[in-house]
Design an enzyme around this catalytic site. Structure first.
Site, PDB file in Angstrom:
ATOM      1  N   PRO A   2       0.829  -1.209   0.000  1.00  0.00           N
ATOM      2  CA  PRO A   2       0.000   0.000   0.000  1.00  0.00           C
ATOM      3  C   PRO A   2       0.866   1.264   0.000  1.00  0.00           C
ATOM      4  O   PRO A   2       1.827   1.354   0.751  1.00  0.00           O
ATOM      5  CB  PRO A   2      -0.813  -0.095   1.292  1.00  0.00           C
ATOM      6  CG  PRO A   2      -0.271  -1.229   2.058  1.00  0.00           C
ATOM      7  CD  PRO A   2       0.647  -2.019   1.193  1.00  0.00           C
ATOM      8  N   GLU A   3       0.532   2.184  -0.871  1.00  0.00           N
ATOM      9  CA  GLU A   3       1.260   3.455  -0.944  1.00  0.00           C
ATOM     10  C   GLU A   3       0.385   4.563  -0.367  1.00  0.00           C
ATOM     11  O   GLU A   3      -0.763   4.326  -0.006  1.00  0.00           O
ATOM     12  CB  GLU A   3       1.593   3.772  -2.407  1.00  0.00           C
ATOM     13  CG  GLU A   3       2.498   2.758  -3.088  1.00  0.00           C
ATOM     14  CD  GLU A   3       3.926   2.787  -2.553  1.00  0.00           C
ATOM     15  OE1 GLU A   3       4.260   3.708  -1.787  1.00  0.00           O
ATOM     16  OE2 GLU A   3       4.689   1.876  -2.902  1.00  0.00           O
TER      17      GLU A   3
END
Ligand SMILES: [Zn+2]
Length: 287
Positions: A2-3
């Site tokens: 996840p960014e």
């Protein structure tokens, strides 16, 4: 992984659900996350009202009463599921990656509210929860991280100053969290394409105009990704099982060998490893 845009999406939905709600109980099913959980953690959260859910870079920050905070980092594979007691729970995942419904395995932490509970799932266990007991400690926790592109501190003066006399390639700086927080690998390639800057360019060679473009396109790319529901992992699917919105809009990422999307550019998108990360760029319009 996840960014920032995916974490922001989790933050928005979590904030709507748990703001001003009281934690009834915490169940620790597996304490061995990246930071080992203790029974103090239960006490830290139980019977507390959540003031709000905030975020810095890829950290979720749960604001508790008396200037206490609980950090959540999703690591490589963490997801947060909201399970209502009296509802069919198919779409429980608060983000758009991994399983839309609660998996049967790797549900390590449960935070129970009045008529629903939050479940933290993390197969690889690189994520963590961390108790922060003062505002000072919170500031210190993020002292090693540079500003996010959205912050006014990430301005022309800062960028020019930081990059001057730096020999390393500009791509590596966009991934360097001490310089700027929250730009992941996909987004770095997209930002440099929009800025018409070659990722191999040495940082000190960037002029004012280049730096201005990097600032404005960093903001644009992240905001677009947040609006479109995030994108970061390969098998990214939204809860209806379709590929995520932002992915279809990549200008260069994973488009190696294809024609450049820029109007009238005859270039072909190249793939090259820079700082051990796959980098995509047009060999014609990115100078
Ligand atoms: Zn091009």
């Amino acid at each position: 992984m996840p960014e920032l845009p995916e974490v922001e999406i989790v933050r928005q939905s979590l904030d709507k659900k748990i703001r001003q709600k009281k934690v009834k109980k915490v169940i620790l099913r597996n304490k061995n996350l990246r930071i080992k959980l203790t029974n103090n953690f239960k006490k830290f959260l139980e019977n507390k009202i959540i003031n709000k859910v905030s975020r810095f870079s890829k950290y979720l920050i749960i604001f508790l009463p008396s200037n206490k905070f609980c950090l959540i980092h999703l690591g490589m594979s963490g997801t947060i599921h909201v399970i209502y007691d009296k509802k069919k729970n198919y779409l429980t995942n608060q983000s758009f990656y991994n399983s839309p419904s609660l998996p049967t395995k790797h549900n390590h932490v449960e935070i129970i509210f009045d008529n629903f509970r939050i479940v933290y799932n993390d197969p690889r266990r690189f994520g963590f929860f961390q108790m922060i007991k003062t505002t000072k400690e919170l500031k210190k926790r993020f002292a090693h991280l540079g500003p996010e592109p959205f912050q006014s501190k990430f301005n022309l003066e800062y960028v020019l100053n930081y990059l001057k006399r730096k020999e390393k390639k500009i791509k590596s700086f966009l991934l360097d969290q001490a310089f700027v927080s929250g730009i992941g690998n996909i987004y770095a390639s997209e930002i440099l394409f929009l800025s018409k800057i070659n990722p191999n360019k040495k940082a000190y060679l960037l002029n004012k105009k280049d730096c201005k473009k990097i600032i404005s396109f960093s903001i644009k790319v992240l905001i677009d990704a947040i609006k479109k529901g995030g994108s970061s992992i390969k098998d990214f699917k939204n809860t209806s099982g379709k590929k995520g919105g932002f992915q279809k809009n990549f200008k260069v990422y994973e488009r190696n060998g294809l024609n450049c999307k820029r109007f009238k550019c005859k270039g072909i998108i190249q793939k090259k490893t820079i700082c051990n990360r796959a980098t995509f760029f047009c060999n014609t319009c990115q100078k």
